[in-house]
Design a protein around this motif. Structure first.
Motif, short mmCIF file in Angstrom:
data_model
loop_
_atom_site.label_atom_id
_atom_site.label_comp_id
_atom_site.label_asym_id
_atom_site.label_seq_id
_atom_site.Cartn_x
_atom_site.Cartn_y
_atom_site.Cartn_z
N HIS A 169 0.84 -1.20 0.00
CA HIS A 169 0.00 0.00 0.00
C HIS A 169 0.87 1.25 0.00
O HIS A 169 0.62 2.20 -0.77
N LYS A 170 1.89 1.26 0.82
CA LYS A 170 2.80 2.41 0.89
C LYS A 170 3.55 2.58 -0.42
O LYS A 170 3.69 3.70 -0.93
N GLN A 171 4.01 1.47 -1.00
CA GLN A 171 4.79 1.53 -2.23
C GLN A 171 3.95 2.02 -3.40
O GLN A 171 4.38 2.89 -4.18
N LEU A 172 2.74 1.49 -3.55
CA LEU A 172 1.89 1.91 -4.66
C LEU A 172 1.36 3.33 -4.47
O LEU A 172 1.12 4.04 -5.45
N SER A 173 1.19 3.75 -3.22
CA SER A 173 0.78 5.14 -2.96
C SER A 173 1.88 6.10 -3.40
O SER A 173 1.60 7.16 -3.98
N ILE A 174 3.12 5.73 -3.12
CA ILE A 174 4.26 6.55 -3.55
C ILE A 174 4.33 6.59 -5.07
O ILE A 174 4.52 7.65 -5.68
N ALA A 175 4.18 5.41 -5.71
CA ALA A 175 4.22 5.34 -7.17
C ALA A 175 3.10 6.15 -7.80
O ALA A 175 3.30 6.84 -8.82
N GLU A 176 1.92 6.10 -7.20
CA GLU A 176 0.77 6.85 -7.72
C GLU A 176 1.03 8.35 -7.65
O GLU A 176 0.80 9.08 -8.64
N THR A 177 1.51 8.82 -6.51
CA THR A 177 1.79 10.25 -6.35
C THR A 177 2.88 10.71 -7.32
O THR A 177 2.75 11.75 -7.97
N ALA A 178 3.94 9.90 -7.42
CA ALA A 178 5.06 10.25 -8.31
C ALA A 178 4.62 10.29 -9.77
O ALA A 178 5.10 11.12 -10.55
N SER A 179 3.70 9.40 -10.15
CA SER A 179 3.26 9.36 -11.54
C SER A 179 2.48 10.61 -11.93
O SER A 179 2.65 11.14 -13.04
N TRP A 180 1.66 11.13 -11.00
CA TRP A 180 0.91 12.36 -11.30
C TRP A 180 1.81 13.59 -11.27
O TRP A 180 1.63 14.52 -12.06
N ILE A 181 2.80 13.59 -10.39
CA ILE A 181 3.79 14.67 -10.40
C ILE A 181 4.57 14.65 -11.71
O ILE A 181 4.83 15.69 -12.33
N CYS A 182 4.93 13.44 -12.14
CA CYS A 182 5.65 13.27 -13.40
C CYS A 182 4.83 13.79 -14.57
O CYS A 182 5.38 14.41 -15.49
N LEU A 183 3.52 13.56 -14.53
CA LEU A 183 2.65 14.06 -15.60
C LEU A 183 2.68 15.58 -15.67
O LEU A 183 2.77 16.16 -16.76
N LEU A 184 2.62 16.24 -14.51
CA LEU A 184 2.67 17.70 -14.48
C LEU A 184 4.01 18.22 -15.01
O LEU A 184 4.05 19.21 -15.75
N LEU A 185 5.09 17.53 -14.64
CA LEU A 185 6.42 17.93 -15.12
C LEU A 185 6.53 17.76 -16.63
O LEU A 185 7.08 18.63 -17.32
N CYS A 186 6.02 16.65 -17.14
CA CYS A 186 6.07 16.41 -18.59
C CYS A 186 5.21 17.42 -19.35
O CYS A 186 5.61 17.89 -20.42
N LEU A 187 4.07 17.74 -18.79
CA LEU A 187 3.20 18.74 -19.41
C LEU A 187 3.89 20.11 -19.43
O LEU A 187 3.86 20.82 -20.45
N GLY A 188 4.53 20.46 -18.32
CA GLY A 188 5.27 21.72 -18.26
C GLY A 188 6.42 21.74 -19.25
O GLY A 188 6.67 22.76 -19.91
N GLN A 189 7.11 20.60 -19.38
CA GLN A 189 8.22 20.51 -20.34
C GLN A 189 7.73 20.68 -21.77
O GLN A 189 8.36 21.37 -22.58
N THR A 190 6.60 20.08 -22.09
CA THR A 190 6.04 20.20 -23.43
C THR A 190 5.66 21.65 -23.74
O THR A 190 5.93 22.16 -24.83
N LEU A 191 5.03 22.31 -22.77
CA LEU A 191 4.64 23.72 -22.97
C LEU A 191 5.87 24.61 -23.14
O LEU A 191 5.85 25.54 -23.96
N LEU A 192 6.94 24.31 -22.41
CA LEU A 192 8.17 25.09 -22.57
C LEU A 192 8.80 24.86 -23.94
O LEU A 192 9.36 25.79 -24.53
N CYS A 193 8.70 23.63 -24.45
CA CYS A 193 9.20 23.36 -25.80
C CYS A 193 8.41 24.12 -26.86
O CYS A 193 8.97 24.65 -27.82
N VAL A 194 7.09 24.16 -26.66
CA VAL A 194 6.24 24.94 -27.59
C VAL A 194 6.60 26.41 -27.52
O VAL A 194 6.70 27.10 -28.55
N LEU A 195 6.81 26.92 -26.30
CA LEU A 195 7.20 28.31 -26.12
C LEU A 195 8.54 28.59 -26.79
O LEU A 195 8.72 29.63 -27.44
N ARG A 196 9.49 27.65 -26.64
CA ARG A 196 10.79 27.80 -27.29
C ARG A 196 10.65 27.83 -28.81
O ARG A 196 11.30 28.63 -29.48
#
Length: 224
Positions: A169-196
């Motif tokens: 439960h602890k491990q999958l909770s960590i993985a779940e949180t990290a995956s959504w944070i990763c999504l936000l980071l990837c989305l931000g990276q994509t927007l920065l590439c478009v801006l560039r």
């Protein structure tokens, strides 16, 4: 005094951050699968024999392998490589401030968009699959909360051997949180590439206009 390109610096940091998130997602999912003796518990099915006894059937192993593959090859290898590449460009920008505008952008807009879509799929697989597993595990009321089931010994009905499920439960909770944070980071990276990409086009258009203006001045000067 040397200045760095702030957008390039931010993109470099984001690439390394995504790589770290990839580790935080792939390791817990992999460890949980190993703890359950190769069974994927995401979307796992429970057949309750009575109020205290059940048989868990593993879901398709792809449900656990896909988050691991995307995290390892997409988030770790791909983003780590681009993070190193961006670090090199960042260092070069100290001597040449225009280096960022000379970098390829469109290929990374496309690949980062694809990675963002894949990470979204990964996040949904983990979140929905984990929620589905916990809701079925606690459906009879014998186990009140999903977290209460971790750290206990279960029995493999095929080999009739006991195994400890660990802190799933602890491990999958960590993985779940990290995956959504990763999504936000990837989305931000994509927007920065478009801006560039937009900034580079404007710079090239401005440079072309200045070049044509100088040519026109030189041409008109020949007739004086």
């Amino acid at each position: 005094m040397a200045f760095v390109d702030l957008q390039l610096l931010l993109q470099t940091c984001l690439y390394f951050a995504v790589s770290i998130c990839g580790l935080v997602v792939s390791i817990p999912v992999g460890v949980t699968t190993i703890k359950f003796e190769g069974s994927c518990i995401l979307y796992g099915h429970f057949d309750w024999k009575n109020q205290t006894s059940f048989v868990m059937t593993s879901s398709d192993v792809v449900n656990c392998q896909m988050p691991i593959w995307i995290s390892v090859f997409g988030c770790i290898f791909y983003c780590l490589g681009l993070g190193i590449y961006s670090s090199f460009a960042l260092r070069k920008s100290l001597a040449d401030p225009t280096i960022a505008s000379q970098m390829w952008v469109m290929p990374f807009v496309l690949t980062n968009s694809l990675l963002t879509a894949l990470v979204l799929i990964t996040s949904c697989l983990i979140s929905v699959g984990f929620s589905n597993f916990c809701s079925k595990l606690t459906s009879k009321g014998y186990i009140k909360n999903c977290v209460d089931a971790q750290g206990h010994e279960w029995t493999n009905i095929v080999t009739n051997k006991k195994f400890n499920v660990g802190q799933f439960h602890k491990q999958l909770s960590i993985a779940e949180t990290a995956s959504w944070i990763c999504l936000l980071l990837c989305l931000g990276q994509t927007l920065l590439c478009v801006l560039r990409f937009i900034r580079n086009r404007k710079r090239r258009a401005k440079a072309d206009a200045e070049s044509r203006s100088r040519k026109d001045e030189l041409t008109s000067g020949n007739y004086i």
